[in-house]
Design a protein around this motif. Sequence first.
Motif, PDB file in Angstrom:
ATOM      1  N   THR A 229       0.716  -1.078  -0.064  1.00  0.00           N
ATOM      2  CA  THR A 229      -0.177  -0.054  -0.034  1.00  0.00           C
ATOM      3  C   THR A 229       0.822   1.128  -0.134  1.00  0.00           C
ATOM      4  N   VAL A 230       1.917   1.403   0.138  1.00  0.00           N
ATOM      5  CA  VAL A 230       2.899   2.228   0.425  1.00  0.00           C
ATOM      6  C   VAL A 230       3.378   2.890  -1.175  1.00  0.00           C
ATOM      7  N   GLN A 262       4.154  13.374  -0.373  1.00  0.00           N
ATOM      8  CA  GLN A 262       2.518  13.894  -0.658  1.00  0.00           C
ATOM      9  C   GLN A 262       1.702  12.658  -0.629  1.00  0.00           C
ATOM     10  N   TYR A 263       1.907  11.678  -0.955  1.00  0.00           N
ATOM     11  CA  TYR A 263       1.340  10.416  -1.054  1.00  0.00           C
ATOM     12  C   TYR A 263       1.290   9.457   0.453  1.00  0.00           C
ATOM     13  N   ALA A 264       2.323   9.852   1.178  1.00  0.00           N
ATOM     14  CA  ALA A 264       2.720   9.035   2.332  1.00  0.00           C
ATOM     15  C   ALA A 264       1.256   8.836   3.042  1.00  0.00           C
ATOM     16  N   GLY A 265       0.736   7.798   3.420  1.00  0.00           N
ATOM     17  CA  GLY A 265      -0.467   7.118   4.115  1.00  0.00           C
ATOM     18  C   GLY A 265      -1.832   7.501   3.316  1.00  0.00           C
ATOM     19  N   LYS A 266      -1.602   7.839   2.088  1.00  0.00           N
ATOM     20  CA  LYS A 266      -2.979   8.041   1.123  1.00  0.00           C
ATOM     21  C   LYS A 266      -3.101   6.722   0.360  1.00  0.00           C
ATOM     22  N   TYR A 268      -2.716   3.789  -2.894  1.00  0.00           N
ATOM     23  CA  TYR A 268      -2.869   3.858  -4.142  1.00  0.00           C
ATOM     24  C   TYR A 268      -3.733   4.340  -5.114  1.00  0.00           C
ATOM     25  N   GLY A 269      -5.017   4.353  -4.508  1.00  0.00           N
ATOM     26  CA  GLY A 269      -6.435   4.945  -5.083  1.00  0.00           C
ATOM     27  C   GLY A 269      -6.156   6.395  -5.401  1.00  0.00           C
ATOM     28  N   ALA A 270      -5.645   7.194  -4.333  1.00  0.00           N
ATOM     29  CA  ALA A 270      -5.485   8.769  -4.557  1.00  0.00           C
ATOM     30  C   ALA A 270      -4.355   8.870  -5.604  1.00  0.00           C
ATOM     31  N   LEU A 271      -3.159   7.989  -5.786  1.00  0.00           N
ATOM     32  CA  LEU A 271      -2.483   8.094  -6.702  1.00  0.00           C
ATOM     33  C   LEU A 271      -2.878   8.091  -8.093  1.00  0.00           C
ATOM     34  N   LYS A 272      -3.723   7.179  -8.250  1.00  0.00           N
ATOM     35  CA  LYS A 272      -4.364   6.747  -9.590  1.00  0.00           C
ATOM     36  C   LYS A 272      -5.164   7.860  -9.973  1.00  0.00           C
ATOM     37  N   THR A 273      -6.293   8.231  -9.046  1.00  0.00           N
ATOM     38  CA  THR A 273      -7.084   9.410  -9.471  1.00  0.00           C
ATOM     39  C   THR A 273      -6.477  10.639  -9.887  1.00  0.00           C
TER      40      THR A 273
END
Length: 332
Positions: A229-230, A262-266, A268-273
């Motif tokens: 998930t990281v 920026q994506y720490a703890g967020k 994969y979904g957030a990155l893809k969107t």
Amino acid sequence: RPRALSGIQPTAGSFHLGNYLGAVRQYVALQETHDAFYMVVDLHAITMPQDPAGLRANTRLAAAQLLAAGLDPDRCTLFIQSHVPEHAQLAWVMNCITGFGEASRMTQFKDKSAKQGADRATVGLFTYPILQVADILLYQADAVPVGEDQRQHIELTRDLAERFNGRFGQTFNLPAAHIVREVAKIHDLQDPTAKMSKSAASPKGLVNLLDEPGVSAKKFRSAVTDTDTVVRFDEKDKPGVSNLLTIHSALTGTGIPELEEQYAGKGYGALKTDVAEIFVAWVTPFRERTQEYLGDPETLDAVMAKGAEKARAVAAETLAAAYDRIGFVPAK
Ligand code: ATP
Ligand code: MG
């Protein structure tokens, strides 16, 4: 000014994101610093079967996309390969100093002929790297902006240039590949260890710039990642995530370490969107500009004709020098 030369195939109609980030974006940058020549390589396209009407339409479409991407005919020379007959002429010469074994080692031929079925591959496909050698040497190019998959062909170009120069006297400049490491190999969204390619087996991992943006956004949202998930850049263990980070970084200019933070703890979904949104915002005006250029075919053809004239002046001079060194009797 140093010279730059590159070409892109008009196959498949639309450029894909790998073409743009790996190659076309560098074409645009180099027109500021180099005497740059860029062409739509229709001679290369016919190494695979092409429908005539489709080839003609796709060639104009490729030219329109190059203009939409930011090539400026006042700052570079943009043309269609078949308009400059010297390409085919010098290719013949280069064929005659290339070893059969040497040509057989080109991995692009091995890959493409394997895909096609070895007995269906043409001699044209086999010698296409040698046509590419001629493309580059005709313009005495210093820099050749390409993706990683073309590195071997640029090496062949240097080898053949040195061989010709050694045998017949100094004729050709030795070019260097201009490969931007970070974006040299954009990967397929569904098969993130494979190169994104026009001739991909499945369209699901291929992001075509001219597709409906919603279709591409969906491809980003369903990109293959991994079971972790990281969000971390790790091409070996996280090829899918790394590819998305590369695309994000290339389109926003944000560094990879910053993105990881920026994506720490967020997840994969957030990155893809986000990558989907960033892509759509970038591609929408690109598609509009392409349609504008296509809507005025007279101007487009005139730009290509003017480019061919400029290109031909340079190419003819190089070809004449090569013919002379070889010992061909001058035509007059
Ligand atoms: P094909 O698979 O049919 O060869 P292609 O996708 O490689 O098509 P080309 O027209 O052969 O498209 O390539 C144009 C330019 O784009 C070349 O400089 C090539 O190196 C570059 N390029 C192609 N695919 C990628 C990619 N996935 N990442 C970075 N650069 C790429
Ligand atoms: Mg290719």
